[in-house]
Design a protein around this motif. Sequence first.
Motif, short mmCIF file in Angstrom:
data_model
loop_
_atom_site.label_atom_id
_atom_site.label_comp_id
_atom_site.label_asym_id
_atom_site.label_seq_id
_atom_site.Cartn_x
_atom_site.Cartn_y
_atom_site.Cartn_z
N SER A 23 0.84 -1.21 0.00
CA SER A 23 0.00 0.00 0.00
C SER A 23 0.87 1.25 0.00
CB SER A 23 -0.97 0.00 1.19
OG SER A 23 -0.28 -0.15 2.42
N ARG A 81 -2.16 3.84 -2.95
CA ARG A 81 -3.02 4.67 -2.11
C ARG A 81 -3.74 5.71 -2.96
NH1 ARG A 81 1.66 4.86 1.32
NH2 ARG A 81 1.84 7.14 1.17
N ARG A 119 -7.99 5.91 -3.64
CA ARG A 119 -8.71 7.15 -3.34
C ARG A 119 -9.64 7.53 -4.49
NH1 ARG A 119 -6.57 9.64 1.16
NH2 ARG A 119 -4.37 9.26 1.61
N CYS A 156 -12.33 5.29 -1.47
CA CYS A 156 -11.74 5.02 -0.15
C CYS A 156 -11.63 6.34 0.61
CB CYS A 156 -10.36 4.41 -0.29
SG CYS A 156 -10.36 2.63 -0.37
N VAL A 177 -6.64 5.89 3.95
CA VAL A 177 -5.72 4.86 3.49
C VAL A 177 -4.57 4.72 4.48
CG1 VAL A 177 -6.30 5.22 1.06
CG2 VAL A 177 -4.39 6.47 2.06
#
Length: 301
Positions: free
Chosen positions: A5, A10, A14, A18, A21
């Motif tokens: 990640s 990340r 997004r 999300c 993160v």
Amino acid sequence: MVRYSKLPFRELVRRYNCDIVYTPMILANVFSASNYARDSEFSTNLLDDPVVIQFAASNGVDLANAAELVSPYVSGIDINCGCPQKWAIQEKIGSHLMSDPETVRDMIRMTKARVNVPCSIKIRIHKDLRETEEFVKRALSVGVDFITVHGRTRRQKSTEPVNLEGMKLVKEVSTVPVIANGDVFSVADANQIVEATNVDGTMSARGILENPALFAGYDVTPWECVEDYVDLALSYGTNAFIFHHHLMFMLEKSMSNAERRTFNSLTTTPAVIDYLEEYYGLDIVRRRVERAEQKIKTFQL
């Protein structure tokens, strides 16, 4: 999410709904002692917000030192009390800490004394849920800001179902937000867990590796998400191993066994790009144009 990640991933998730993160799990003692480790393990930018950095530590000094160095660049510090791998347990980090609540309590207390960002813990449950209740209460007593609970013990396999009652207990005991983790492979899974446990949110690890668009409601990884990842990974200079493995996860369900064997045998970034261009029509320039047009339409609305 050890290794998987980093910043390009990340930024990708997004784009697909999300809210928060996390970084990969990072060893606090190495991070605080080594410029090389800091440069290789953590990078961020203005788009990477909110981001929680997750540390593995065996004592409060190491954790607080690492947290103080990075706190200006993150939205939260998370203590990993859940990693079940044997090496982690031998190092007295990860899920080993589930049997050492006083050390976790000290780590929270010492870290909060040094930084001005939220401090959370990611835990597992115990076979005897009374131990989990006591563990949570000790963390709450020193001001932990939120809790993520993986609904399995450290010895349970990922093929075993999560313990909803265990996660529900953590939520009932807690006076801070609780996030549930484990067996989230779709929005339906997330909704079912929230309904059963009353937690404040859900986290996905294995599920979002397979499908980074999970929280946007996709059942499998859409092709445009694959193209987005390739674009981001190349732009940020992701190493070939991570680049390849992310794509292996994303494409697994859409490939035949023969295709997977061929794709998984590729060893360089150019070989991966060539394969995706030839057999899947990968076109990064076209995807960049599409995203620019989407942004223009959003701005006009």
